[in-house]
Design a protein around this motif. Structure first.
Motif, mmCIF file in Angstrom:
data_model
loop_
_atom_site.group_PDB
_atom_site.id
_atom_site.type_symbol
_atom_site.label_atom_id
_atom_site.label_comp_id
_atom_site.label_asym_id
_atom_site.label_seq_id
_atom_site.Cartn_x
_atom_site.Cartn_y
_atom_site.Cartn_z
ATOM 1 N N ALA A 1 10.126 5.250 11.570
ATOM 2 C CA ALA A 1 10.743 4.928 12.858
ATOM 3 C C ALA A 1 11.016 3.444 13.022
ATOM 4 N N ASN A 2 10.212 2.598 12.403
ATOM 5 C CA ASN A 2 10.388 1.143 12.544
ATOM 6 C C ASN A 2 11.296 0.543 11.473
ATOM 7 N N GLY A 3 11.837 1.314 10.594
ATOM 8 C CA GLY A 3 12.668 0.787 9.506
ATOM 9 C C GLY A 3 12.106 1.237 8.176
ATOM 10 N N ARG A 4 12.036 0.370 7.232
ATOM 11 C CA ARG A 4 11.549 0.729 5.897
ATOM 12 C C ARG A 4 10.044 0.878 5.852
ATOM 13 N N ASN A 5 9.618 1.705 4.954
ATOM 14 C CA ASN A 5 8.189 1.868 4.730
ATOM 15 C C ASN A 5 7.827 1.079 3.475
ATOM 16 N N ASN A 6 7.316 -0.125 3.663
ATOM 17 C CA ASN A 6 7.031 -1.020 2.535
ATOM 18 C C ASN A 6 5.550 -1.059 2.177
ATOM 19 N N THR A 7 4.771 -0.189 2.776
ATOM 20 C CA THR A 7 3.325 -0.215 2.561
ATOM 21 C C THR A 7 2.969 -0.073 1.084
ATOM 22 N N GLU A 8 3.591 0.858 0.403
ATOM 23 C CA GLU A 8 3.282 1.067 -1.013
ATOM 24 C C GLU A 8 3.704 -0.127 -1.856
ATOM 25 N N LEU A 9 4.827 -0.757 -1.485
ATOM 26 C CA LEU A 9 5.274 -1.953 -2.226
ATOM 27 C C LEU A 9 4.288 -3.100 -2.030
ATOM 28 N N TYR A 10 3.810 -3.250 -0.797
ATOM 29 C CA TYR A 10 2.822 -4.289 -0.528
ATOM 30 C C TYR A 10 1.534 -4.029 -1.319
ATOM 31 N N GLN A 11 1.174 -2.758 -1.446
ATOM 32 C CA GLN A 11 -0.023 -2.415 -2.211
ATOM 33 C C GLN A 11 0.150 -2.756 -3.695
ATOM 34 N N LEU A 12 1.366 -2.518 -4.225
ATOM 35 C CA LEU A 12 1.643 -2.890 -5.620
ATOM 36 C C LEU A 12 1.492 -4.399 -5.828
ATOM 37 N N ILE A 13 2.041 -5.161 -4.872
ATOM 38 C CA ILE A 13 1.940 -6.619 -4.967
ATOM 39 C C ILE A 13 0.475 -7.040 -4.911
ATOM 40 N N ARG A 14 -0.279 -6.426 -4.015
ATOM 41 C CA ARG A 14 -1.695 -6.758 -3.858
ATOM 42 C C ARG A 14 -2.462 -6.461 -5.149
ATOM 43 N N GLU A 15 -2.182 -5.325 -5.778
ATOM 44 C CA GLU A 15 -2.845 -4.955 -7.030
ATOM 45 C C GLU A 15 -2.549 -5.970 -8.130
ATOM 46 N N ALA A 16 -1.290 -6.407 -8.202
ATOM 47 C CA ALA A 16 -0.907 -7.394 -9.215
ATOM 48 C C ALA A 16 -1.613 -8.723 -8.980
#
Length: 164
Positions: free
Chosen positions: A119-134
């Motif tokens: 509802a708020n636009g893109r769901n970037n949570t998983e992308l942020y998690q990938l960045i955090r893991e790296a």
């Protein structure tokens, strides 16, 4: 081996010396001739080698050698400087190479993520998690800004997500 004429002349010379001064003349002449020949050989060898004997010549040669040593030392210093510069450059390139490897891994993993919208636009949570893991896996090489650019997300959004 010796020519006949040479033998005749040497014999005639010795007879004349013996007749004039006796046996001592022959002994002295032989010694003088040996010394003259040795000196001539030494001089000839020195000329062939391009050397001359004397203190000034030795001092000159020593100065030339010292100048050569200085030249080689300056070249060694230059090579050490270049080596240090290349080592520093190699470290920078190695770091960048590791950053690119991490970026590639994150991009490969990001392909599998469903980029659906909420509802708020893109769901970037998983992308942020990938960045955090790296970042957690390799903190010295993972560059958050570059990873965010590669995944088309904002670094500001990443930091806001992880603050909350």
């Amino acid at each position: 081996m010796l020519g006949e004429k040479r033998i005749e002349r040497a014999t005639a010379r010795w007879r004349a010396m013996y007749a004039a001064n006796g046996m001592e003349a022959l002994r002295g002449q032989v010694k003088e001739n040996a010394k003259k020949k040795a000196a001539a050989r030494t001089k000839k060898k020195a000329e062939a080698d391009g050397r001359e004997y004397g203190l000034q010549d030795v001092a000159g040669k020593l100065e030339e050698l010292l100048a050569d040593v200085e030249l080689y030392e300056s070249r060694v210093r230059q090579l050490e400087k270049v080596t240090m510069e290349l080592t520093d450059r190699m470290k920078v390139l190695e770091k960048r190479s590791n950053e690119l490897v991490i970026e590639k891994e994150v991009l490969c993993k990001a392909r599998t993520i469903d980029r659906g919208f909420n509802a708020n636009g893109r769901n970037n949570t998983e992308l942020y998690q990938l960045i955090r893991e790296a970042v957690e896996a390799c903190p010295e090489y993972a560059n958050v800004t570059k990873l965010c650019e590669a995944l088309n997300v904002s670094a500001r959004g990443y930091y806001a997500y992880y603050k909350n």
